[in-house]
Write an enzyme that holds these catalytic residues in place. Sequence first.
Site: not given
Length: 309
Positions: A111, A185
């Site tokens: 991420s 995300k």
Amino acid sequence: MGTPYPMPIDPSKTRIGFIGIGVMGAAMASRLISAGYNLSFYARNPSNPNSLSLQSKGATLSPSISALSQSSNILFTMVGHPSDVRSLYLDGPHSIISSLNPNSVTVDTTSSHPDLARQIFSAARQRSSWSVDAPVSGGDIGARDGKLAIFAAGDRDVVEWLQPLFSVMGKATYMGGAGCGQSCKIANQITIGGNLVGISEGLVFAKRVGLDLEKFVEAVREGAAGSKAMELFAGRMIGRDFRPGGYAEYQVKDLGMGVDVVEGGDDESCVVLPGAAICKQIFQSMVANGDGKLGGQGVITVIERINGM
């Protein structure tokens, strides 16, 4: 060497590399090995349990990042922070990008930041290679069971080419050009952060008024309050199982990237996200309490502390 893009991926020929063998990365790498792929990996601490476990399953330990890059057709990364991603991919003569062979493909499942994903994509193309940003959601259970949601971005044809590998780990959705996977995300983390805080507050309220917590969850799970987050985390909260699928401190990082986009955006891109800002503060409190290495479901402890429980 093996099967570089666009030659078809073949378990007997395609050489896969992996960097980042924590809870998530080790599970993802293990699934690729179980599917018959030839996998090598790099570990800063070669004697850690995940490293030894992967070697026992047939994976090869690589001596360096550059050596792994040079020997891999497809290189996956799963590390902690955007700063780690930048260091791995872009910093110095022994970085991933500096070591790539033509037509090799990197897949960053960390991420990270959309702007950094675009920089890596551009740098890879300058080396006649390809980069995909493909962060994942589903935690340790999803990684173990091959049920991750994968937000893949970059060149569409390259993402399609990677489907045999993605299908081993979960379900990939093509989100658009470079950086769009990371943007997805961030939006995902905004959504799950609010879910975790909401579940925590529901459970704390239910306990305070004397409800049986298991019965509460069973009663509401089929209604509008039910969610995948409730399925995955409510039982863990009740059972005080705060083992991490992803660290709470990473939730702060991810929510922070969403808030930073808001703070740094122009008039056309600015989005007001008061809930994300509040959730970030709540998860920051968890980190401040010394619980940053617990799973995100441990955020219930913050709500309990506020209520003197």
